[in-house]
Design a protein around this motif. Structure first.
Motif, PDB file in Angstrom:
ATOM      1  N   ASN A 169      -8.258 -16.803  14.433  1.00 22.56           N
ATOM      2  CA  ASN A 169      -7.466 -16.110  13.411  1.00 22.56           C
ATOM      3  C   ASN A 169      -6.406 -15.205  14.044  1.00 22.56           C
ATOM      4  OD1 ASN A 169      -8.945 -17.203  11.181  1.00 22.56           O
ATOM      5  ND2 ASN A 169     -10.576 -15.707  11.610  1.00 22.56           N
ATOM      6  N   GLY A 170      -5.864 -15.685  15.168  1.00 16.74           N
ATOM      7  CA  GLY A 170      -4.787 -14.957  15.831  1.00 16.74           C
ATOM      8  C   GLY A 170      -5.216 -13.727  16.600  1.00 16.74           C
ATOM      9  N   CYS A 171      -6.509 -13.621  16.925  1.00 10.80           N
ATOM     10  CA  CYS A 171      -6.994 -12.417  17.603  1.00 10.80           C
ATOM     11  C   CYS A 171      -8.014 -12.789  18.677  1.00 10.80           C
ATOM     12  CB  CYS A 171      -7.618 -11.453  16.594  1.00 10.80           C
ATOM     13  SG  CYS A 171      -8.250  -9.926  17.323  1.00 10.80           S
ATOM     14  N   TYR A 172      -7.944 -12.074  19.799  1.00  9.95           N
ATOM     15  CA  TYR A 172      -8.935 -12.262  20.861  1.00  9.95           C
ATOM     16  C   TYR A 172      -9.295 -10.891  21.438  1.00  9.95           C
ATOM     17  CZ  TYR A 172     -11.270 -13.725  25.120  1.00  9.95           C
ATOM     18  OH  TYR A 172     -12.216 -13.901  26.116  1.00  9.95           O
ATOM     19  N   GLN A 173     -10.605 -10.665  21.645  1.00  9.32           N
ATOM     20  CA  GLN A 173     -11.088  -9.413  22.221  1.00  9.32           C
ATOM     21  C   GLN A 173     -12.031  -9.707  23.378  1.00  9.32           C
ATOM     22  OE1 GLN A 173     -12.946  -7.418  18.861  1.00  9.32           O
ATOM     23  NE2 GLN A 173     -11.133  -6.119  18.571  1.00  9.32           N
ATOM     24  N   GLU A 174     -12.050  -8.791  24.336  1.00  9.39           N
ATOM     25  CA  GLU A 174     -12.993  -8.944  25.454  1.00  9.39           C
ATOM     26  C   GLU A 174     -13.301  -7.572  26.041  1.00  9.39           C
ATOM     27  OE1 GLU A 174     -13.314 -11.266  29.750  1.00  9.39           O
ATOM     28  OE2 GLU A 174     -12.135 -12.159  28.122  1.00  9.39           O
TER      29      GLU A 174
ATOM     30  N   LEU B 231     -10.136  -3.009  34.699  1.00  4.68           N
ATOM     31  CA  LEU B 231      -9.017  -3.931  34.869  1.00  4.68           C
ATOM     32  C   LEU B 231      -7.786  -3.196  35.383  1.00  4.68           C
ATOM     33  CD1 LEU B 231      -9.276  -5.933  31.516  1.00  4.68           C
ATOM     34  CD2 LEU B 231      -9.882  -6.771  33.789  1.00  4.68           C
ATOM     35  N   GLU B 232      -6.972  -3.911  36.153  1.00  6.88           N
ATOM     36  CA  GLU B 232      -5.682  -3.383  36.580  1.00  6.88           C
ATOM     37  C   GLU B 232      -4.519  -4.119  35.912  1.00  6.88           C
ATOM     38  OE1 GLU B 232      -5.577  -1.124  40.670  1.00  6.88           O
ATOM     39  OE2 GLU B 232      -5.605  -3.289  40.987  1.00  6.88           O
ATOM     40  N   LEU B 233      -4.685  -5.433  35.733  1.00  2.00           N
ATOM     41  CA  LEU B 233      -3.594  -6.235  35.176  1.00  2.00           C
ATOM     42  C   LEU B 233      -4.175  -7.361  34.340  1.00  2.00           C
ATOM     43  CD1 LEU B 233      -0.512  -6.886  35.102  1.00  2.00           C
ATOM     44  CD2 LEU B 233      -0.900  -8.364  37.088  1.00  2.00           C
ATOM     45  N   LEU B 234      -3.655  -7.492  33.127  1.00  6.95           N
ATOM     46  CA  LEU B 234      -4.025  -8.580  32.225  1.00  6.95           C
ATOM     47  C   LEU B 234      -2.813  -9.487  32.068  1.00  6.95           C
ATOM     48  CD1 LEU B 234      -5.641 -10.039  29.946  1.00  6.95           C
ATOM     49  CD2 LEU B 234      -4.808  -8.257  28.391  1.00  6.95           C
TER      50      LEU B 234
ATOM     51  N   LEU C 121      -2.730  -2.090  33.250  1.00  6.20           N
ATOM     52  CA  LEU C 121      -3.821  -1.293  32.691  1.00  6.20           C
ATOM     53  C   LEU C 121      -3.929   0.087  33.328  1.00  6.20           C
ATOM     54  CD1 LEU C 121      -5.554  -2.449  30.393  1.00  6.20           C
ATOM     55  CD2 LEU C 121      -4.552  -4.239  31.766  1.00  6.20           C
ATOM     56  N   ASN C 122      -3.016   0.422  34.225  1.00  2.15           N
ATOM     57  CA  ASN C 122      -2.965   1.787  34.747  1.00  2.15           C
ATOM     58  C   ASN C 122      -1.526   2.105  35.136  1.00  2.15           C
ATOM     59  OD1 ASN C 122      -2.513   0.828  37.475  1.00  2.15           O
ATOM     60  ND2 ASN C 122      -4.715   0.510  37.677  1.00  2.15           N
ATOM     61  N   GLU C 123      -1.272   3.366  35.382  1.00  2.00           N
ATOM     62  CA  GLU C 123       0.095   3.821  35.635  1.00  2.00           C
ATOM     63  C   GLU C 123       0.643   3.259  36.942  1.00  2.00           C
ATOM     64  OE1 GLU C 123       3.609   5.716  34.559  1.00  2.00           O
ATOM     65  OE2 GLU C 123       1.787   5.306  33.424  1.00  2.00           O
ATOM     66  N   LYS C 124      -0.201   3.089  37.935  1.00  2.00           N
ATOM     67  CA  LYS C 124       0.253   2.564  39.223  1.00  2.00           C
ATOM     68  C   LYS C 124       0.817   1.162  39.067  1.00  2.00           C
ATOM     69  CE  LYS C 124      -2.644   0.710  42.003  1.00  2.00           C
ATOM     70  NZ  LYS C 124      -3.784   0.479  42.925  1.00  2.00           N
ATOM     71  N   ILE C 125       0.077   0.269  38.416  1.00  2.00           N
ATOM     72  CA  ILE C 125       0.539  -1.107  38.232  1.00  2.00           C
ATOM     73  C   ILE C 125       1.752  -1.141  37.316  1.00  2.00           C
ATOM     74  CG2 ILE C 125      -0.102  -3.426  37.483  1.00  2.00           C
ATOM     75  CD1 ILE C 125      -1.466  -2.457  40.049  1.00  2.00           C
ATOM     76  N   ARG C 126       1.788  -0.252  36.332  1.00  2.00           N
ATOM     77  CA  ARG C 126       2.962  -0.172  35.447  1.00  2.00           C
ATOM     78  C   ARG C 126       4.212   0.157  36.266  1.00  2.00           C
ATOM     79  NH1 ARG C 126       0.758   2.872  32.249  1.00  2.00           N
ATOM     80  NH2 ARG C 126       0.103   1.306  30.711  1.00  2.00           N
TER      81      ARG C 126
ATOM     82  N   SER D  89      -3.371  -4.331  23.007  1.00  3.13           N
ATOM     83  CA  SER D  89      -3.867  -2.959  23.114  1.00  3.13           C
ATOM     84  C   SER D  89      -5.040  -2.998  24.088  1.00  3.13           C
ATOM     85  CB  SER D  89      -4.301  -2.418  21.751  1.00  3.13           C
ATOM     86  OG  SER D  89      -5.295  -3.242  21.165  1.00  3.13           O
ATOM     87  N   ALA D  90      -4.997  -2.149  25.089  1.00  2.00           N
ATOM     88  CA  ALA D  90      -5.994  -2.292  26.149  1.00  2.00           C
ATOM     89  C   ALA D  90      -6.208  -0.988  26.891  1.00  2.00           C
ATOM     90  CB  ALA D  90      -5.541  -3.378  27.133  1.00  2.00           C
ATOM     91  N   HIS D  91      -7.398  -0.873  27.465  1.00  2.00           N
ATOM     92  CA  HIS D  91      -7.655   0.132  28.497  1.00  2.00           C
ATOM     93  C   HIS D  91      -8.509  -0.548  29.568  1.00  2.00           C
ATOM     94  CE1 HIS D  91     -11.735   0.763  26.934  1.00  2.00           C
ATOM     95  NE2 HIS D  91     -11.213   0.887  25.738  1.00  2.00           N
ATOM     96  N   ARG D  92      -9.024   0.209  30.481  1.00  2.00           N
ATOM     97  CA  ARG D  92      -9.636  -0.362  31.676  1.00  2.00           C
ATOM     98  C   ARG D  92     -10.769  -1.338  31.388  1.00  2.00           C
ATOM     99  NH1 ARG D  92     -12.345   3.474  34.112  1.00  2.00           N
ATOM    100  NH2 ARG D  92     -12.583   2.301  36.068  1.00  2.00           N
ATOM    101  N   HIS D  93     -11.544  -1.121  30.343  1.00  2.00           N
ATOM    102  CA  HIS D  93     -12.742  -1.922  30.127  1.00  2.00           C
ATOM    103  C   HIS D  93     -12.702  -2.790  28.865  1.00  2.00           C
ATOM    104  CE1 HIS D  93     -14.909  -0.044  33.443  1.00  2.00           C
ATOM    105  NE2 HIS D  93     -14.473   1.134  33.008  1.00  2.00           N
TER     106      HIS D  93
END
Length: 249
Positions: free
Chosen positions: A186-191, A197-200, A9-14, A215-219
């Protein structure tokens, strides 16, 4: 079979995950037990040298190591804590910190190595590692396997402070996050998460025949399950497990 998919979820962890992947490839070929292992090893080694040269990478690792030392000091105040385990962990972090402080430019020693420089230069050219291009590589490939493996270990040792630090940091990131059961409707989950977040990490059974696109960002993040055979969205209700690694407060 349960498969685990990871989404930074961020460039460092990537960057950490990319380096971990390439390091695993290098280590897998470092015993030179099958045809083509030498070239695969060198490709991974040269990729690592490039990845580890990022100006901000060493700084990020140092900050994370120091932060974890502070966290260990906090854990010592908890009841029923395993002090022996904390002592061992603290020792690992301090050793890695000292090693990193002793190097200024990771990989510089390898970049100035005459043999590696010649191989690296020619391997950037498609097909540029034939015997007529690199007679020194041809000579090296004919050395006893034990000698080549020993030299490979010496080259890896030059990168060890960075690689071992990243390995430990990712281990801590993964093991301190809990897994939770969820259902993709239905094949989808959101939170949505208040803390960044750093890692999902997503765990799902391979027998379902699907893989996640995330598809994700920090929150906030959204997971869509895609049918492997059709390449289209899978609309079934399927269970999955999630592990959320939060940013430090």
């Amino acid at each position: 079979m349960l498969l685990v998919y990871e989404q930074p979820l961020n460039e460092k962890i990537r960057n950490y995950l990319r380096i971990e992947t390439v390091a695993a490839q290098m280590d897998a070929h470092s015993q030179f037990e099958h045809p083509g292992a030498e070239l695969a090893f060198f490709r991974a080694l040269f990729e690592l040298i490039e990845l580890l040269e990022r100006a901000d990478l060493r700084s990020d690792i140092l900050k994370d190591l120091e932060r974890h030392l502070g966290q260990i000091a906090f854990w010592r105040q908890a009841d029923n804590v395993d002090l022996a385990q904390l002592d061992a962990l603290e020792s690992q972090f301090k050793t890695l910190l000292q090693s990193l402080h002793e190097i200024s430019r990771p990989g510089q020693q390898l970049k100035t190595d005459r043999f590696l420089s010649a191989v690296r230069q020619r391997m950037n050219i498609p097909g540029g590692y034939g015997n007529f291009d690199l007679p020194q590589l041809h000579f090296w490939q004919a050395l006893p396997t034990a000698d080549k493996s020993a030299e490979a270990m010496a080259w890896r040792k030059a990168l060890a402070p960075m690689l071992d630090s990243i390995r430990l940091l990712l281990t801590m990131l993964r093991e301190t996050a809990r897994w939770g059961d969820q259902m993709a409707m239905n094949g989808c989950y959101q939170e949505t998460c208040e803390q960044g977040l750093e890692l999902l990490r997503v765990q799902i059974k391979q027998e379902y025949g699907v893989y996640p696109t995330i598809s994700a960002h920090r929150h906030r993040f959204t997971i869509h399950l895609i049918n492997y055979e059709s390449g289209k969205a899978d609309n079934r209700n399927l269970p999955l497990r999630l592990s959320l690694s939060m940013e430090p407060k």
